[in-house]
Design a protein around this motif. Structure first.
Motif, mmCIF file in Angstrom:
data_model
loop_
_atom_site.group_PDB
_atom_site.id
_atom_site.type_symbol
_atom_site.label_atom_id
_atom_site.label_comp_id
_atom_site.label_asym_id
_atom_site.label_seq_id
_atom_site.Cartn_x
_atom_site.Cartn_y
_atom_site.Cartn_z
ATOM 1 N N PHE A 63 0.846 -1.309 0.027
ATOM 2 C CA PHE A 63 -0.148 -0.065 -0.037
ATOM 3 C C PHE A 63 0.885 1.174 0.093
ATOM 4 O O PHE A 63 1.974 1.145 0.652
ATOM 5 N N GLU A 64 0.574 2.475 -0.823
ATOM 6 C CA GLU A 64 1.309 3.520 -0.762
ATOM 7 C C GLU A 64 0.394 4.544 -1.195
ATOM 8 O O GLU A 64 -0.848 4.481 -1.830
ATOM 9 N N LEU A 65 0.706 5.745 -1.153
ATOM 10 C CA LEU A 65 0.027 7.026 -1.442
ATOM 11 C C LEU A 65 0.685 7.562 -2.633
ATOM 12 O O LEU A 65 1.950 7.757 -2.487
ATOM 13 N N LEU A 66 0.093 7.866 -3.752
ATOM 14 C CA LEU A 66 0.673 8.488 -5.009
ATOM 15 C C LEU A 66 0.824 9.946 -4.959
ATOM 16 O O LEU A 66 1.733 10.534 -5.447
ATOM 17 N N ARG A 67 -0.091 10.516 -4.117
ATOM 18 C CA ARG A 67 -0.105 12.192 -4.196
ATOM 19 C C ARG A 67 -0.251 12.524 -2.468
ATOM 20 O O ARG A 67 -1.272 13.132 -2.188
ATOM 21 N N PRO A 68 0.877 12.397 -1.453
ATOM 22 C CA PRO A 68 0.538 12.184 -0.435
ATOM 23 C C PRO A 68 0.460 13.868 0.311
ATOM 24 O O PRO A 68 -0.134 13.981 1.365
ATOM 25 N N LEU A 69 0.725 14.660 -0.538
ATOM 26 C CA LEU A 69 0.675 15.965 -0.136
ATOM 27 C C LEU A 69 -0.493 16.575 0.332
ATOM 28 O O LEU A 69 -0.900 17.586 0.890
ATOM 29 N N TRP A 70 -1.548 15.822 -0.535
ATOM 30 C CA TRP A 70 -3.098 16.260 -0.287
ATOM 31 C C TRP A 70 -3.471 16.157 1.240
ATOM 32 O O TRP A 70 -4.111 16.696 1.802
ATOM 33 N N LEU A 71 -2.827 15.147 1.915
ATOM 34 C CA LEU A 71 -3.259 14.904 3.242
ATOM 35 C C LEU A 71 -2.789 15.947 4.150
ATOM 36 O O LEU A 71 -3.200 16.103 5.620
ATOM 37 N N LEU A 72 -1.968 16.832 3.881
ATOM 38 C CA LEU A 72 -1.654 18.116 4.795
ATOM 39 C C LEU A 72 -2.816 18.788 5.127
ATOM 40 O O LEU A 72 -2.969 19.764 6.032
ATOM 41 N N LEU A 73 -3.916 19.025 4.151
ATOM 42 C CA LEU A 73 -4.919 19.533 4.354
ATOM 43 C C LEU A 73 -6.100 19.194 5.339
ATOM 44 O O LEU A 73 -6.741 19.643 5.926
ATOM 45 N N LEU A 74 -5.676 17.943 5.902
ATOM 46 C CA LEU A 74 -6.588 17.218 6.686
ATOM 47 C C LEU A 74 -6.585 17.942 8.149
ATOM 48 O O LEU A 74 -7.541 17.992 8.658
ATOM 49 N N PRO A 75 -5.511 18.409 8.693
ATOM 50 C CA PRO A 75 -5.532 18.847 9.957
ATOM 51 C C PRO A 75 -6.060 20.350 10.153
ATOM 52 O O PRO A 75 -6.807 20.394 11.245
ATOM 53 N N PHE A 76 -6.086 20.996 9.053
ATOM 54 C CA PHE A 76 -7.125 22.119 8.929
ATOM 55 C C PHE A 76 -8.566 21.850 8.882
ATOM 56 O O PHE A 76 -9.206 22.551 9.689
ATOM 57 N N LEU A 77 -8.710 20.743 8.474
ATOM 58 C CA LEU A 77 -10.392 20.418 8.447
ATOM 59 C C LEU A 77 -10.538 19.913 10.054
ATOM 60 O O LEU A 77 -11.638 19.967 10.277
ATOM 61 N N ALA A 78 -9.574 19.278 10.615
ATOM 62 C CA ALA A 78 -9.929 18.816 11.912
ATOM 63 C C ALA A 78 -10.292 19.907 12.740
ATOM 64 O O ALA A 78 -11.112 19.894 13.737
ATOM 65 N N VAL A 79 -9.370 21.042 12.837
ATOM 66 C CA VAL A 79 -9.281 22.169 13.583
ATOM 67 C C VAL A 79 -10.890 23.063 13.261
ATOM 68 O O VAL A 79 -11.504 23.402 14.054
ATOM 69 N N LEU A 80 -11.201 22.919 12.011
ATOM 70 C CA LEU A 80 -12.458 23.500 11.734
ATOM 71 C C LEU A 80 -13.671 22.666 12.271
ATOM 72 O O LEU A 80 -14.706 23.373 12.534
ATOM 73 N N MET A 81 -13.708 21.266 12.221
ATOM 74 C CA MET A 81 -14.640 20.552 12.665
ATOM 75 C C MET A 81 -14.799 20.904 14.303
ATOM 76 O O MET A 81 -15.909 20.805 15.035
ATOM 77 N N LEU A 82 -13.592 20.834 15.027
ATOM 78 C CA LEU A 82 -13.641 21.308 16.386
ATOM 79 C C LEU A 82 -14.415 22.520 16.590
ATOM 80 O O LEU A 82 -15.109 22.564 17.704
ATOM 81 N N VAL A 83 -13.867 23.443 15.954
ATOM 82 C CA VAL A 83 -14.764 24.953 16.045
ATOM 83 C C VAL A 83 -15.891 24.927 15.806
ATOM 84 O O VAL A 83 -16.976 25.371 16.439
ATOM 85 N N ILE A 84 -16.404 24.319 14.834
ATOM 86 C CA ILE A 84 -17.853 24.238 14.507
ATOM 87 C C ILE A 84 -18.651 23.512 15.367
ATOM 88 O O ILE A 84 -19.997 23.717 15.855
ATOM 89 N N GLY A 85 -17.892 22.241 15.931
ATOM 90 C CA GLY A 85 -18.705 21.537 16.693
ATOM 91 C C GLY A 85 -18.804 22.124 18.197
ATOM 92 O O GLY A 85 -19.870 21.871 18.769
ATOM 93 N N ARG A 86 -18.032 22.811 18.486
ATOM 94 C CA ARG A 86 -18.246 23.777 19.744
ATOM 95 C C ARG A 86 -19.220 24.925 19.846
ATOM 96 O O ARG A 86 -19.622 25.653 20.605
ATOM 97 N N ARG A 87 -19.400 25.509 18.439
ATOM 98 C CA ARG A 87 -20.150 26.479 18.388
ATOM 99 C C ARG A 87 -21.466 26.242 18.304
ATOM 100 O O ARG A 87 -22.147 25.235 17.788
ATOM 101 N N PRO A 88 -22.341 27.189 19.129
ATOM 102 C CA PRO A 88 -23.835 26.933 19.235
ATOM 103 C C PRO A 88 -24.604 27.152 17.990
ATOM 104 O O PRO A 88 -24.122 28.078 17.174
ATOM 105 N N ALA A 89 -25.533 26.324 17.620
ATOM 106 C CA ALA A 89 -26.315 26.378 16.371
ATOM 107 C C ALA A 89 -27.254 27.828 16.200
ATOM 108 O O ALA A 89 -27.742 27.901 17.175
#
Length: 296
Positions: free
Chosen positions: A4-30
């Motif tokens: 198993f390998e990743l052909l274009r692994p640099l795209w995974l660098l965006l995942l930490p930003f999404l995780a932070v954004l999920m945390l912010v949205i999850g804690r914000r009241p609707a």
């Protein structure tokens, strides 16, 4: 999974930003986009009772866009596994054997030594197709590009000093014909193996070697002994020099190096199956949930 390998692994660098954004949205009241502060409380209550106001997305529904984006980024990273049929793709890396058929090879058993080395090289090709060019004063195609390497090896064994009617030794003619075969067969990365006693190697042969490298192929030389001109020719052609006793080295060169060279030339998908498309299908699930409408 070892393959198993990743052909274009640099795209995974965006995942930490999404995780932070999920945390912010999850804690914000609707909230209703600020409308709950502008609406009269009685009007708001009436609209909610009629089902005309969405009190705001919470939980999974609020995070669905980010989850879809995460799956898309993971798909773009190119998760891949090795193709089981990878060997079938080696026909993009053919070999042309260019055999000296001049009468000068009849002295001292040179012809037999070169033919033996050539047969060992042919036997090492596995699924790689090959062709055979013979030359003396002129060059001719003895066997066009074919996957029937057994027949090619037999043809190579039958070449003698009478095979080519034109007397002399013009290796540049054979090399130019090999370059033509590679171009017409659509080969992406090929090898040309010149089997010669070194006679006739000059400026014209060097020019033909440069033509071969210009097509993305390599030129290697098999000679009976130490010949300076052969070293220079192989250096120009980007290949190696093998002495006739070095049959195992020639076989390893033809058998093991071809696939690595294709992968270095940005053809990894010839040997890997990109699984990203299946992750894109999974990303459709949270996307569809974004289009849900409450029943009236």
């Amino acid at each position: 999974m070892s393959d198993f390998e990743l052909l274009r692994p640099l795209w995974l660098l965006l995942l930490p930003f999404l995780a932070v954004l999920m945390l912010v949205i999850g804690r914000r009241p609707a909230r209703l986009g600020g409308w709950d502060m502008a609406l009269d409380p009685h009007l708001k209550a009436a609209l909610q009772a009629l089902g005309r106001v969405d009190a705001g997305r919470r939980g999974f529904a609020a995070l669905a866009p980010l989850l879809a984006a995460g799956l898309i980024f993971a798909a773009l990273s190119g998760p891949a596994v090795e193709r089981r049929d990878a060997a079938a793709y080696r026909n993009l890396d053919g070999v042309v054997f260019v055999l000296d058929a001049s009468e000068s090879l009849d002295d001292g058993g040179k012809r037999l030594a070169l033919q033996t080395a050539g047969r060992v090289g042919v036997a090492a090709l596995q699924s790689r197709p090959a062709a055979l060019v013979v030359y003396a004063g002129d060059a001719y195609v003895a066997t066009d590009m074919t996957a029937d390497t057994r027949q090619l090896g037999q043809t190579l064994s039958l070449v003698d000093g009478e095979t080519v009617p034109d007397k002399g030794s013009r290796p540049e003619r054979g090399l130019s014909l090999a370059a033509t075969i590679l171009a017409e067969s659509g080969t992406l990365a090929g090898d040309v193996i010149l089997l010669t006693d070194g006679a006739g190697i000059g400026p014209d042969a060097m020019q033909a070697a440069a033509e071969i490298t210009g097509q993305g192929a390599r030129l290697s030389v098999v000679v009976p002994g130490d010949i300076a001109a052969a070293e220079t020719l192989a250096s120009t052609g980007g290949g190696e020099v093998f002495r006739t006793p070095e049959t195992q080295a020639l076989a390893s060169f033809l058998q093991e190096d071809a696939r690595d060279r294709l992968e270095r030339q940005d053809y990894p998908l010839l040997f890997r199956m990109d699984l990203g498309r299946y992750l894109l299908l999974l990303a459709l699930i949270p996307v569809l949930l974004m289009f849900r409408r409450a029943a009236l």
